[in-house]
Scaffold this motif. Structure first.
Motif, PDB file in Angstrom:
ATOM      1  N   SER A  16       0.830  -1.204   0.000  1.00  0.00           N
ATOM      2  CA  SER A  16       0.000   0.000   0.000  1.00  0.00           C
ATOM      3  C   SER A  16       0.864   1.254   0.000  1.00  0.00           C
ATOM      4  O   SER A  16       0.540   2.255  -0.657  1.00  0.00           O
ATOM      5  CB  SER A  16      -0.952  -0.001   1.198  1.00  0.00           C
ATOM      6  N   GLY A  17       1.981   1.226   0.716  1.00  0.00           N
ATOM      7  CA  GLY A  17       2.902   2.357   0.706  1.00  0.00           C
ATOM      8  C   GLY A  17       3.481   2.594  -0.670  1.00  0.00           C
ATOM      9  O   GLY A  17       3.658   3.745  -1.105  1.00  0.00           O
ATOM     10  N   ASP A  18       3.779   1.511  -1.376  1.00  0.00           N
ATOM     11  CA  ASP A  18       4.279   1.610  -2.753  1.00  0.00           C
ATOM     12  C   ASP A  18       3.253   2.307  -3.648  1.00  0.00           C
ATOM     13  O   ASP A  18       3.582   3.175  -4.454  1.00  0.00           O
ATOM     14  CB  ASP A  18       4.586   0.201  -3.269  1.00  0.00           C
ATOM     15  N   MET A  19       1.991   1.948  -3.480  1.00  0.00           N
ATOM     16  CA  MET A  19       0.904   2.540  -4.255  1.00  0.00           C
ATOM     17  C   MET A  19       0.794   4.045  -3.967  1.00  0.00           C
ATOM     18  O   MET A  19       0.715   4.863  -4.888  1.00  0.00           O
ATOM     19  CB  MET A  19      -0.397   1.829  -3.898  1.00  0.00           C
ATOM     20  N   HIS A  20       0.820   4.411  -2.691  1.00  0.00           N
ATOM     21  CA  HIS A  20       0.697   5.815  -2.330  1.00  0.00           C
ATOM     22  C   HIS A  20       1.966   6.598  -2.688  1.00  0.00           C
ATOM     23  O   HIS A  20       1.883   7.774  -3.069  1.00  0.00           O
ATOM     24  CB  HIS A  20       0.401   5.945  -0.833  1.00  0.00           C
ATOM     25  N   GLY A  21       3.124   5.950  -2.574  1.00  0.00           N
ATOM     26  CA  GLY A  21       4.367   6.596  -2.981  1.00  0.00           C
ATOM     27  C   GLY A  21       4.372   6.909  -4.470  1.00  0.00           C
ATOM     28  O   GLY A  21       4.854   7.963  -4.901  1.00  0.00           O
ATOM     29  N   ALA A  22       3.814   5.992  -5.261  1.00  0.00           N
ATOM     30  CA  ALA A  22       3.742   6.200  -6.713  1.00  0.00           C
ATOM     31  C   ALA A  22       2.836   7.382  -7.048  1.00  0.00           C
ATOM     32  O   ALA A  22       3.160   8.205  -7.920  1.00  0.00           O
ATOM     33  CB  ALA A  22       3.228   4.934  -7.399  1.00  0.00           C
ATOM     34  N   MET A  23       1.702   7.484  -6.361  1.00  0.00           N
ATOM     35  CA  MET A  23       0.783   8.604  -6.592  1.00  0.00           C
ATOM     36  C   MET A  23       1.445   9.937  -6.235  1.00  0.00           C
ATOM     37  O   MET A  23       1.329  10.928  -6.967  1.00  0.00           O
ATOM     38  CB  MET A  23      -0.490   8.419  -5.776  1.00  0.00           C
ATOM     39  N   LEU A  24       2.140   9.962  -5.118  1.00  0.00           N
ATOM     40  CA  LEU A  24       2.825  11.183  -4.712  1.00  0.00           C
ATOM     41  C   LEU A  24       3.929  11.537  -5.700  1.00  0.00           C
ATOM     42  O   LEU A  24       4.097  12.715  -6.075  1.00  0.00           O
ATOM     43  CB  LEU A  24       3.401  11.019  -3.303  1.00  0.00           C
ATOM     44  N   ALA A  25       4.682  10.529  -6.142  1.00  0.00           N
ATOM     45  CA  ALA A  25       5.760  10.773  -7.110  1.00  0.00           C
ATOM     46  C   ALA A  25       5.212  11.400  -8.390  1.00  0.00           C
ATOM     47  O   ALA A  25       5.795  12.348  -8.936  1.00  0.00           O
ATOM     48  CB  ALA A  25       6.490   9.470  -7.416  1.00  0.00           C
ATOM     49  N   TYR A 119       4.775  11.386   5.436  1.00  0.00           N
ATOM     50  CA  TYR A 119       3.463  11.328   4.795  1.00  0.00           C
ATOM     51  C   TYR A 119       2.875   9.946   5.088  1.00  0.00           C
ATOM     52  O   TYR A 119       3.552   8.937   4.910  1.00  0.00           O
ATOM     53  CB  TYR A 119       3.642  11.541   3.293  1.00  0.00           C
ATOM     54  N   ILE A 120       1.646   9.914   5.532  1.00  0.00           N
ATOM     55  CA  ILE A 120       1.009   8.684   6.034  1.00  0.00           C
ATOM     56  C   ILE A 120       1.777   8.250   7.280  1.00  0.00           C
ATOM     57  O   ILE A 120       2.576   7.317   7.279  1.00  0.00           O
ATOM     58  CB  ILE A 120       0.959   7.565   4.979  1.00  0.00           C
ATOM     59  N   THR A 121       1.553   9.005   8.328  1.00  0.00           N
ATOM     60  CA  THR A 121       2.275   8.758   9.569  1.00  0.00           C
ATOM     61  C   THR A 121       1.906   7.391  10.144  1.00  0.00           C
ATOM     62  O   THR A 121       0.789   6.911   9.976  1.00  0.00           O
ATOM     63  CB  THR A 121       1.930   9.843  10.606  1.00  0.00           C
ATOM     64  N   GLY A 362      -1.839  15.436  -4.573  1.00  0.00           N
ATOM     65  CA  GLY A 362      -1.513  16.765  -5.078  1.00  0.00           C
ATOM     66  C   GLY A 362      -1.333  17.771  -3.953  1.00  0.00           C
ATOM     67  O   GLY A 362      -0.394  18.580  -3.969  1.00  0.00           O
ATOM     68  N   ARG A 363      -2.211  17.735  -2.962  1.00  0.00           N
ATOM     69  CA  ARG A 363      -2.079  18.646  -1.819  1.00  0.00           C
ATOM     70  C   ARG A 363      -0.780  18.380  -1.065  1.00  0.00           C
ATOM     71  O   ARG A 363      -0.092  19.317  -0.632  1.00  0.00           O
ATOM     72  CB  ARG A 363      -3.270  18.473  -0.870  1.00  0.00           C
ATOM     73  N   THR A 364      -0.443  17.107  -0.924  1.00  0.00           N
ATOM     74  CA  THR A 364       0.793  16.744  -0.217  1.00  0.00           C
ATOM     75  C   THR A 364       2.020  17.221  -0.978  1.00  0.00           C
ATOM     76  O   THR A 364       2.963  17.778  -0.387  1.00  0.00           O
ATOM     77  CB  THR A 364       0.849  15.218  -0.016  1.00  0.00           C
ATOM     78  N   ALA A 365       2.026  17.029  -2.299  1.00  0.00           N
ATOM     79  CA  ALA A 365       3.152  17.487  -3.126  1.00  0.00           C
ATOM     80  C   ALA A 365       3.316  19.001  -3.015  1.00  0.00           C
ATOM     81  O   ALA A 365       4.435  19.513  -2.899  1.00  0.00           O
ATOM     82  CB  ALA A 365       2.928  17.069  -4.585  1.00  0.00           C
TER      83      ALA A 365
END
Length: 375
Positions: A16-25, A119-121, A362-365
């Motif tokens: 799941s972290g990989d998925m969210h990391g990809a979106m943030l990237a 991000y995602i504490t 997008g907000r996080t970036a």
């Protein structure tokens, strides 16, 4: 002195972290096409354009008893990452969950003077709440994804920003809502880690065998997580009981199409909840890890689908209760008494309202890049 190196390091430890990391990237690249993103992750981050230096599979572990035998290798890995950070000097480190690994990485990055964004504490509100002070000391910005986390940190004197849950950016909810569930389809999500698959899938299979005797028209379909081989899933499933294996990219359609789901605890159960499918939550650990967990865990529920509204919506079968008989009984009730399943669906619609709005990555970036301009 401002770091002019246009690179960041993203560190994740599971699917799941990989998925969210990809979106943030992807969102970071949109805002700065010249940015170089490297780090530890999986196939999703790699496909998004990240330079994956180490696979997340190296640290994909469950429970303290599974960490000890691999400790020497993990210590060597920290040393290698520290060498890369010294050489590359990224202008920021972005950590996603995975506290047992990332908290050590926090100290390494801090020693090198590299700003850290979490991000995602990690779910420290569930156990080891004292770690909030650790984050306050070492992390430049905390970006949390659950509505109650911001207040949790504030109550402990730690500044945090609630950005919303990233699943809202990933799950095509409006498209999925148009799919009518198949009343004869049971979805099975055995997880992404080898240990949880080996312990839970045989129990799910036994439950499926019992269900098929009561409901001969039932069909069963397993969602294969990224990095999990289909042969492993087939090996743990009885040959005489038909089952289909869904590929990772089709998991949301399976979740929506199913009348009910048997799932390993984790991000998948929140995905099922947001999609609106009645789901039972299962979790097993090694006996020593269970004992330690019972001593330190401070929350009433295991699944975020229950933690966020602070009420039991999805039934949970944890540790010794994660048995085929219990799984069978729950799914049987949903099948025999459709009103009980409909009640779960109604509660899950309300859960969506609590989560927030899309646009999380997008907000996080924006927050990270704008903050880096100030350093």
């Amino acid at each position: 002195m401002k770091n002019t190196n246009n690179s960041v390091w993203i560190n994740v430890g599971e699917a799941s972290g990989d998925m969210h990391g990809a979106m943030l990237a992807k969102e970071l690249f949109k805002r700065d096409p010249k940015l170089k993103i490297m780090g530890m992750g999986g196939s999703a981050m790699e496909k998004s354009g990240c330079d994956i230096r180490y696979s997340m599979q190296l640290i994909n572990l469950v429970g303290l008893t599974e960490v000890f035998p691999k400790l020497p290798g993990l210590l060597r890995l920290f040393g290698k990452i520290e060498d890369i950070l010294k050489k590359e000097r990224p202008k920021a480190i972005i950590l996603i969950d995975c506290p047992d690994f990332n908290f050590r990485l926090v100290k390494i990055a801090h020693k090198l003077g590299i700003p850290i964004y979490y991000y995602i504490t990690p779910q420290i509100w569930a156990w080891r709440q004292g770690r909030a002070k650790f984050l306050q000391k070492y992390v430049r910005k905390i970006l949390c994804i659950l509505p109650f986390e911001q207040q949790f940190f504030k109550d402990r004197g730690v500044e945090a920003k609630y950005v919303g849950h990233p699943l809202l950016d990933i799950i095509p909810i409006s498209d999925l809502d148009a799919i009518r569930p198949d009343p004869d389809l049971i979805g099975i999500l055995p997880g992404s880690r080898s240990k949880e698959i080996s312990s839970l899938l045989p129990e799910f299979a036994k439950a499926a065998e019992m269900l098929s005797k009561d409901f001969p028209n039932l069909k069963f379909s397993i969602a294969r997580a990224p990095g999990v081989k289909e042969e492993k899933l087939r090996r743990l499933w009885p040959d005489h009981l038909p089952v289909t294996i869904n590929q990772p990219e089709n998991r949301y359609r399976l979740m929506r199409s199913s009348a009910a789901i048997m799932s390993a605890s984790g991000t998948a159960t929140l995905e099922c909840a947001l999609i609106g499918t009645p789901t039972l939550v299962a979790y097993k650990m090694a006996p020593l890890s269970v004992l330690l967990a019972k001593l330190v865990v401070k929350v009433k529920f295991a699944s975020l689908a229950n933690i966020i509204p602070d009420k039991l919506i999805l039934p949970e079968f944890l540790f010794d209760n994660a048995t085929a008989e219990n799984f069978y009984g729950q799914v049987k009730q949903w099948m025999r008494e459709p009103d009980t399943a409909d009640a779960v669906r109604a509660e899950l619609m309300h859960l969506r309202e609590l989560i927030g709005e899309p646009g999380v990555a997008g907000r996080t970036a924006d927050i990270i890049l704008q903050d880096l301009d100030l350093i």
